[in-house]
Scaffold this motif. Structure first.
Motif, short mmCIF file in Angstrom:
data_model
loop_
_atom_site.label_atom_id
_atom_site.label_comp_id
_atom_site.label_asym_id
_atom_site.label_seq_id
_atom_site.Cartn_x
_atom_site.Cartn_y
_atom_site.Cartn_z
N ARG A 135 -11.10 9.20 -0.22
CA ARG A 135 -10.79 9.89 1.15
C ARG A 135 -10.12 11.63 0.75
N HIS A 136 -9.00 11.65 -1.04
CA HIS A 136 -8.51 12.26 -1.25
C HIS A 136 -8.94 13.76 -1.62
N ASP A 137 -8.86 15.79 -1.50
CA ASP A 137 -9.67 16.63 -1.43
C ASP A 137 -9.55 16.42 -2.98
N ILE A 184 0.62 7.48 -6.04
CA ILE A 184 -0.91 7.86 -6.39
C ILE A 184 -1.79 9.75 -5.81
N LYS A 185 -1.06 9.25 -4.58
CA LYS A 185 -1.06 10.76 -4.29
C LYS A 185 -0.59 11.59 -4.02
N GLU A 186 0.98 11.75 -4.85
CA GLU A 186 1.62 12.82 -5.44
C GLU A 186 1.08 13.35 -6.82
N GLU A 224 0.72 -1.21 -0.06
CA GLU A 224 -0.02 0.10 -0.10
C GLU A 224 0.81 1.28 -0.10
N ASN A 225 1.49 1.19 0.76
CA ASN A 225 2.44 2.54 0.80
C ASN A 225 2.90 2.59 -0.61
N SER A 226 3.78 1.73 -1.05
CA SER A 226 4.31 2.84 -2.06
C SER A 226 3.85 3.05 -3.19
N ALA A 227 2.93 1.90 -3.41
CA ALA A 227 1.62 2.32 -4.51
C ALA A 227 0.75 3.82 -4.10
N TRP A 265 -3.88 -3.46 -7.75
CA TRP A 265 -4.65 -3.05 -6.80
C TRP A 265 -3.97 -1.27 -6.97
N ALA A 266 -5.46 -0.47 -5.60
CA ALA A 266 -5.06 0.63 -5.28
C ALA A 266 -5.85 1.07 -4.69
N PRO A 267 -5.42 1.63 -3.34
CA PRO A 267 -6.23 1.14 -2.24
C PRO A 267 -7.33 2.65 -1.94
#
Length: 463
Positions: free
Chosen positions: A347-349, A261-263, A254-257, A339-341
């Motif tokens: 939850r991302h704005d 994605i977050k970036e 999850e963390n690396s994926a 797979w993606a979280p």
């Protein structure tokens, strides 16, 4: 007092992740209250579940692996519905029925007070529970409206597709809850049976009929009239236990994926991105995929799409994105085939809307995150869920042909723009925010859980 003795509850979900995850959520809540839980499934499924537990829960929740018997026509290593094309799921049910003996053997050596079981193994309430003097509860992950629609053990004379496109006569109040023609046609084996000789409709009815009580994923504030009606239809005690919102899981990858994605999401304006995902079982046809992709392109909105191109290695029909689609949408769209979280993405704005298959776990996650819903159902009771959400102005259905289910890129583009950005679709964005407290209310859910566990303690068999 005997009532102070802690419970031992066995969980036995159907082999679909949309079933196993809510069963796991309920298992964790029960263990948090100090009771022992044995979660029974097949080895590969347990290995794929997020089994890392908080330290205070871990000693009380045990995962029990029972190997899946081999049956003809079931591909090797297929242990969940997500490993198989839809037409092969019937063979998974056949193998699941063969777990009756090994499950009985496990239960015989356990000190279980209750077993909570899913709709497929109706034989738990019918045979295993009474034979081993273990109380049984049918825990249905289906929404109340779908269960009422399925109807009672007797007095249901529906036989044809058309019979399922109108509300049944045991619903005494006005509702739009019914299947569209294309929805029921696609899953009509639910009614007329499969290779096991027992239809899903009969399994569900018998699971409710033979159990000692019925547990539902619901809360009284959102459908008390349906809870009462379900009790009348089944002639059973109905226990709502809340919506079981998915908890945050820490998968290995999850963390690396999530980092990459977050970036990407961080660079997008607030509420501008459409998140697209259709769950672990739903796979659009090639034509549907093409229209969804070209609709996303036509909408000119940014998107993050988690795409499953095939259901397991035995799927003979992998689907493909239209030629040049990814190049043309580069920068404003991401297609993720691994797979993606989902919880973190929702939850991302920057996410403003969710194009979803209407699976209930995904719907609850979207409401938790206050994200507007654009609905495109594919399987099971997703059509019924769409009617319920549409009725309450909590989601907007992509317009489709009622008979064949077809839709166009234009209707996809217009639906997305309506719900995510247009003034006219503001009601869908606001309604989700208003409904959040009904779905995610820890204090209320805690009371429902205490009431449920108190009943289980009082009504277990004396050992």
């Amino acid at each position: 007092m005997a009532d102070d003795k802690k419970l031992h509850i066995v969980m036995f979900p159907w082999l679909a992740f949309g079933h196993m995850i809510p069963y796991l959520e309920l298992s964790k809540l029960i263990a948090q209250k100090g009771h022992r839980v044995s979660f029974v499934s097949t080895p590969k499924n347990i290995d794929r579940l997020p089994t890392k537990l908080p330290p205070h829960v871990s000693p009380l929740l045990t995962f029990v692996k029972i190997p899946l018997p081999q049956v003809d026509n079931l591909p090797a290593n297929a242990e969940a519905t997500s490993d198989l094309p839809y037409d092969k799921v019937q063979f998974l049910k056949k193998a699941f029925d063969d777990l009756k003996q090994p499950l009985s053997d496990f239960l015989r050596t356990s000190d279980a007070d209750w077993i909570l079981f899913d709709f497929v193994p109706y034989w738990i309430g019918q045979e295993i529970g009474p034979n081993l003097r273990i109380k049984t509860a049918f825990f249905s992950i289906f929404i109340l409206q779908s269960m009422v629609f399925v109807g009672p053990m007797s007095g249901d004379h529906r036989m044809k597709i058309e019979d399922f496109t109108v509300p049944p006569d045991w619903i005494p109040f006005p509702t739009t809850v019914a299947f569209r023609h294309f929805e029921i046609k696609k899953v009509f084996d639910f009614v007329d049976g499969n290779t096991t000789g027992v239809s899903d409709l009969d399994r569900l009815k018998m699971s409710a009929h033979y159990s000692d009580l019925v547990v539902v994923r619901a809360c009284p504030e959102f459908g008390q009239d349906w809870i009462q009606l379900l009790g009348d239809v089944y002639g059973k005690n109905i226990f709502p236990i809340g919506q079981l919102p998915t908890s945050e899981y820490n998968f290995e990858d999850e963390n690396s994926a999530w980092q990459s994605i977050k970036e990407w999401l961080d660079k997008q304006p607030k509420a501008s991105v459409v998140y697209v995902a259709f769950g672990s079982e739903a796979k659009p046809s090639q034509d549907e995929l093409t229209e969804i992709a070209l609709g996303l392109e036509k909408s000119e909105l940014s998107f993050f799409w988690v795409l499953r191109t095939r259901l397991g290695l035995s799927d003979p029909d992998p689907i493909e994105l239209p030629k040049g689609f990814e190049e043309r949408t580069k920068g404003r769209g991401v297609v993720c085939t691994t797979w993606a979280p989902q919880l973190k993405i929702l939850r991302h704005d920057s996410v403003g809307g969710f194009l979803t298959h209407s699976g209930w776990s995904s719907v609850v996650e979207a409401i938790q995150s206050e994200k507007a819903l654009i609905l495109l159902s594919f399987l099971a009771d997703q059509g019924i869920i769409s009617r319920v959400l549409e009725e309450k102005k909590m989601g907007y259905c992509v317009p489709r042909n009622q008979f064949d289910g077809s839709f166009t890129r234009v209707s996809v583009a217009e639906s997305l723009k309506l719900v995510v950005v247009e003034e006219e679709g503001k009601i869908y964005r606001e309604r989700i925010r208003e409904m959040k407290d009904l779905f995610v209310n820890k204090g209320r859910d805690e009371k429902l859980m205490d009431r449920f566990l108190s009943y289980l303690k009082t009504h277990r068999n004396a050992k």
